[in-house]
Enzyme design. Sequence first.
Site, PDB file in Angstrom:
ATOM      1  CB  SER A   1      16.722  -9.893 -43.664  1.00 55.14           C
ATOM      2  OG  SER A   1      15.912  -8.871 -44.168  1.00 55.14           O
TER       3      SER A   1
ATOM      4  CE  LYS B   1      13.260 -13.413 -41.865  1.00 57.81           C
ATOM      5  NZ  LYS B   1      14.241 -12.641 -42.665  1.00 57.81           N
TER       6      LYS B   1
ATOM      7  CB  SER C   1      12.956  -9.152 -42.130  1.00 57.95           C
ATOM      8  OG  SER C   1      13.564 -10.082 -42.995  1.00 57.95           O
TER       9      SER C   1
END
Length: 468
Positions: free
Chosen positions: A180, A81, A156
């Site tokens: 997330s 990520k 996220s």
Amino acid sequence: MSHEFDTMSAMEMRRRIVAKEISPLDLTRRALAKAEATQSTLNAFYLLMPEEALAAAKVAEDAVVKGAPLGVLHGLPFSAKDLMAVKGVGYASGSRTMELNIATVDAPAVARAKAAGAILIGKTTTSEFGCKPVGDSPLTGITRHPWNLDKTPGGSSAGAAASVAAGITPFALGTDGGGSIRIPAAFTGLAGIKGQFGRVPVWPTSATPTLAHVGPLARSVKDAALLFSVIAGLDRRDPFGVAGAVPDVLGAANASVAGLKIAYSPTLGYARPDPEVLKLTDKAAMTFKELGCEVDVIESVFDTDPADLWTAEFYAGVGIRLRSFLENQRDVLDPAVADVLRPALSPDMRDYYTKVFARYALRDRINSFFERYDILISPVIPVTSLNAGKNIPDELSDRNLVSWVYYTYPFNLTGQPAASVCAGIAPEGMPVGLQIVGRSYCEDDVVRAAAAFERTHPPGYNVRAYEI
């Protein structure tokens, strides 16, 4: 390669690599090709790294051919990520304020996965600084759900979940400051693990250093446990790092849960879940009885919703990082993020420390709760899906950007290990997640419960959904 690789486990991929039935180079080429082919629809990646990935895959291939010792993740493609540092490439945290930033180091989890033989193919999308539990940012646009392109994969860790659910890589590294990892895992039917706070090193320092975790998303609990077992362990650069042995999560993934004492809370005392979510999580709770566990239904776990405590910590941290932009260049920020950051910067020191001590009291309460139970289960999120581009479900419009998820942020405040596993598929055809929370430092119990449930409810992936 056939579509069998869209759903093949990481463990099975590695077995075939060792047996010389498939090659790391072919797997990496396939992952890169699929990532590129779906980028215009899914938009899972912030950037791809084809040259670096193919060079690493060639080294991995040579090691197999020569009969050299192979790492536990040897030849397996993965992604990281864009809230994590990868040396030599962009490190923007989903924000236009950071789009020229280049990392000078690998984050510890990235370095450890590489050292174990995994092949990094690229960095995945995130909402701006991880501030929203959905999948869009001003920098990268909207990331979409592989099962239904009108939906969000959650956030996220949006791109991480989308890439794994679409069969691009068997697992991915995400981050979790308020849910997330668990939220997108729930939305996309994946397994996700948030270990004990500090168990997986977070470095360079996060914008939310007292809440942030790094962890895996995968198509099965065993695969998530495999990646977790590689990335966990002390790194002294993380001031919150947990010393001592990492629990045997791989062994736990095969263990019985008979005798565990489990609390099931449909609302934690304050949430407003959709009835379809409750139908599946109620059924999941009863499954644990069939597996030999004691299960008590507990309506209230917390006296009050701790959303204000989480908001004070998370958004104040990000707000300090972005203060100059909030004051001088607000237009470069996600408008919803800017709106929620401004009030987070206004509390005085007395108000802030009142919330700090309330957070300590919350930890004491949950530790007392876990003197009676081994595991707490609940929904992960209160809805089955959310349209792409939306920030908050219409039925929860009185909540803020993150407080609508209800179930995940309390356990970033307490720091306990937690996981998401697929509870089943709602009538609209979208997955529902089951959250499994363990006592402090007991990731093995969390994995044991998640894997045992998954054995009774194996995920059913629709390969056609990946032909995008």
